[in-house]
Enzyme design. Structure first.
Site, mmCIF file in Angstrom:
data_model
loop_
_atom_site.group_PDB
_atom_site.id
_atom_site.type_symbol
_atom_site.label_atom_id
_atom_site.label_comp_id
_atom_site.label_asym_id
_atom_site.label_seq_id
_atom_site.Cartn_x
_atom_site.Cartn_y
_atom_site.Cartn_z
ATOM 1 N N TYR A 175 -74.006 34.977 5.394
ATOM 2 C CA TYR A 175 -74.273 34.774 6.937
ATOM 3 C C TYR A 175 -73.483 35.842 7.642
ATOM 4 O O TYR A 175 -72.432 35.732 7.335
ATOM 5 C CB TYR A 175 -73.794 33.263 7.112
ATOM 6 C CG TYR A 175 -73.979 33.039 8.568
ATOM 7 C CD1 TYR A 175 -75.070 32.561 9.349
ATOM 8 C CD2 TYR A 175 -73.055 33.374 9.480
ATOM 9 C CE1 TYR A 175 -75.160 32.378 10.595
ATOM 10 C CE2 TYR A 175 -73.065 32.922 10.783
ATOM 11 C CZ TYR A 175 -74.071 32.817 11.363
ATOM 12 O OH TYR A 175 -74.079 32.150 12.692
ATOM 13 N N GLU A 231 -77.475 36.569 15.011
ATOM 14 C CA GLU A 231 -77.324 35.997 13.911
ATOM 15 C C GLU A 231 -78.433 36.639 12.663
ATOM 16 O O GLU A 231 -79.656 36.766 12.978
ATOM 17 C CB GLU A 231 -77.877 34.430 13.823
ATOM 18 C CG GLU A 231 -76.849 33.559 13.117
ATOM 19 C CD GLU A 231 -77.263 32.011 13.394
ATOM 20 O OE1 GLU A 231 -76.452 31.328 13.979
ATOM 21 O OE2 GLU A 231 -78.323 31.782 13.083
#
Ligand code: GDP
Ligand code: MN
Length: 379
Positions: free
Chosen positions: A101, A189
């Site tokens: 991530y 993101e």
């Protein structure tokens, strides 16, 4: 403003971040054509403003163009978290070795962009943060200097051991930071950021939220807004100059000023209720705004009582009162309404309301308590 994945990918790509090839489609036939052009296995991905599409069945792997078409037939038109899928993205399937991530948010507490990385990617980062916070590394960036190379490398080493992917990730994070700043982002993101079997680091998903206040000076970004993918009530409110956010409770709130709106929601909760929305009719309210506000609130079936809380300064209480009378003349109110007005032209407002058969309170606690009680009785 939320961007779709395909739009966010374009921003990342323009910043130099490796993203897989691919194209967006509106029909199964287009999907088949794109899949044929890409060749080999592809992934068909629902384009909606929501995460967790994978779990919801909105991300599907296809071995052949015909299979991709079949997936598209199911995904196009399905709803994910209340949003209808109008478009899908078709990308070549990646051979994933690891999923990480990488993200950036604006942190109000430190007043800085904060870069976050986690080797536990692919899944909900909220879940990682709640259960295994030690798997997330956060780093605040001084906007005067940007994300410096040694900081980016430190973040890279939290994800990988080998120097090559660490360097690749560090570069990607610096590029992501630049894209975030250039677009006026409030969130960017990449989840998952993957390493492939052949050792490349690639962004397989992209999420981007742009701060609405940054749009005026970025017409190219503002043009990315997809009104059809947004909550219709929020769109209507924005177009009328109201700030409206739908919430889960049953007390419909209509307030002037964001601070008072927050205080009102706090007080609703204090008295045991739940607000159905945040709604700020703004400083210089005209009766039309109040009409639109009431239309939006009354269209929500979960609203069991309506609470007006107006502190008249620039907002004139008589304008709000006129708006209430006009709106209730047009819409048949099916739920009780509690009105609290105080400040500029308060006496005039009370007169207007009383002539129309309404009463108004001046005490905020009393009004909120009453609205919560009425909503509770109806529920
Ligand atoms: P999200 O669920 O809305 O975040 O959608 P993602 O784009 O992140 O996809 C969800 C998951 O699908 C990813 O975490 C991957 O595990 C998987 N996935 C997505 N693209 C590919 C791909 O090209 N190849 C493989 N094998 N899996 C993929
Ligand atoms: Mn994802």
């Amino acid at each position: 403003m939320n961007l779709h994945e395909y739009q966010a990918r374009a921003l990342l790509k323009a910043a130099g971040i490796p993203v897989p090839d691919g194209d967006v489609a509106r029909t199964p036939a287009e999907v088949e054509t794109i899949a044929t052009r890409l060749g080999g296995e592809v992934v068909v991905k629902a384009q909606v403003h929501a995460g967790g599409r994978g779990k919801a069945g909105g991300v599907k792997l296809a071995r052949t163009p015909a299979e991709a078409r079949g997936h598209a037939e199911k995904i196009l038109g399905m709803t994910i978290k209340g949003l209808t899928v109008e478009r899908v993205l078709v990308v070549p399937a990646a051979d994933i070795a690891t999923e990480s991530y990488a993200g950036i948010i604006l942190d109000r507490a430190t007043q800085r962009p904060v870069v976050m990385v986690s080797p536990a990617g692919g899944v909900d980062i909220e879940e990682v943060a709640a259960k295994t916070p030690e798997k997330i590394l956060k780093l605040g960036v001084d906007p005067r200097f940007g994300l410096l190379t040694h900081q980016a490398m430190q973040l890279g080493f939290f994800l990988y051991r080998d120097l090559a992917p660490v360097r690749a990730a560090a570069t990607i994070l610096q590029q992501l930071y630049q894209a975030f700043m250039d677009a006026g982002g409030s969130l960017a993101e990449i989840n998952p950021l993957v390493t492939t079997a052949d050792g490349k680091v690639v962004a397989l998903d992209a999420k981007f939220v742009v701060d609405d206040n940054e749009l005026d000076r970025r017409p190219a970004i503002a043009a990315l807004r997809d009104v059809s993918a947004e909550n219709p009530k929020e769109v209507k409110a924005r177009e009328a100059g109201l700030s409206f956010i739908k919430l889960d409770g049953n007390v419909g709130c209509c307030v002037n000023g964001a601070g008072l709106a927050m205080a009102t929601m706090d007080l609703v909760k204090y008295y045991g209720g739940e607000p159905a929305n945040f709604l700020d009719i703004g400083g210089s309210s005209n009766p039309d705004k109040v009409v639109t506000a009431l239309e939006i609130i009354t269209a929500d079936p979960s609203v069991k009582a309506i609470l007006f809380n107006i502190f008249g300064g620039i907002t004139r209480c008589d304008d709000v009162a006129k708006g209430i009378v006009t709106a209730t003349g047009r819409l048949k109110l099916a739920v009780p309404m509690v009105i609290r007005l105080t400040g500029t032209n308060e006496e005039l407002a009370v007169q207007i309301l009383e002539q129309a058969g309404f009463s108004a309170l001046t005490d905020m606690d009393e009004a909120v308590e009453r609205a919560v009680e009425l909503a509770g009785r109806a529920a």
